[in-house]
Scaffold this motif. Sequence first.
Motif: not given
Length: 404
Positions: A132-134, A163-172
């Motif tokens: 995902i890119e901006k 994958a979207v949560a990872k893009y937002l930086g949410l923790k594992k």
Amino acid sequence: MEAIEDIVIVGAGLAGLATALGLHRKGIKCLILEASPELRASGFGFTMWTNAWRAMDALGIGDKLREHHVLGERLTILSTSGKTLSDDRISGVQGKSGFIEFRCVKRDLLLKTLKDELPTDTIRYSSKIVSIEKDGNLKLLHLVDGSIIKAKVLIGCDGVNSAVAKYLGLKKLSYSGRMATRGLTEYESEHCFKPGFLQIIGGGHRTGIIPCSKKSVYWFLTWIASEENKNVDESIEKMKDYVIRNLKNANVSEETIELIIQSEMGNVVSTPLKYRSPFSLLFAKITEDNVCVAGDALHATTPEIGQGGCMALEDSVVLARCLGEALLGSKKGGDGEYERIEGALKTFAKERRWRSIKLITLSYIVGFIQQCADPFMSFLRERLLTRLIANIYKNFPIYDCGML
């Protein structure tokens, strides 16, 4: 090739389909990207409480599902010794804001009902996102087949490995130390199980038996992973033997043992129970710019209070309402649309953050109480804490997410 879409939802699970339907009811078109080649319906059943039925009524599918599923009458919790720890009437009981309604809904029927209410071109299968890119005010989604989609709004409903949560930086996610297996038994004629939610707890295990209809029964077993049981999920046969051994130790009826023997189980016979740390959600970016997460991608939780699916439906109604207000107002399109979208997603995040934290926290606490094998905890559970658990089951669903 590049395509531009107003709203892209990642994941055709419960949260993704319900959010798409909410937007469709508002007259807003969206595209769902699903990594699998077809709709996935594993898991067999969802326990649906009052809050879920209010959300399904808002989406216009409540009555279509009620006619296929029996109304659960009682919540009964037994110890493995056979002692009744709690036995409460649930459906029809007056709660803080209306009557409680409980039914166990077959997962495949629920997902199919949602899908059939959507336009035929809503879901694009075999469409896994690799990055995902901006791109200015848009998000660039690179798919595994090499195609690119530009999205004005990106909603991650792609589950625990989002994958979207990872893009937002949410923790594992964190591992609870517990495992679960599930099954469904279909009978040719009516079964003998009473409509309701029966749980058997103790010895590090929790078993649930819940009729979906007059001819189908959903069941589950959760247990603490250890060296003694590490190989039980090598095959369906080993898993069934493990479940039956535990039920025999609890002195259940022959009909219950036969339920397990005759049941259908998925190819994945057990799953680790993971959850998103509630502390991480305190300051996590549930949304950023024109991106947000919902469902398990937001509030992955252990299943002890049966609210994961219910919360996903709540999310869908709230999110569709917020986006509808942003996209269908008098300033549709044109200047300020990006800011209105960003504001709508912030409103969604504000409304859902604390309820998500509460869900994860209560689920973990209830799971610990129910499955802890410590003798002192067992003593407290049988004499005091089970009443607390029963009240959580009945009170958490008393919530109204509102209309679209």
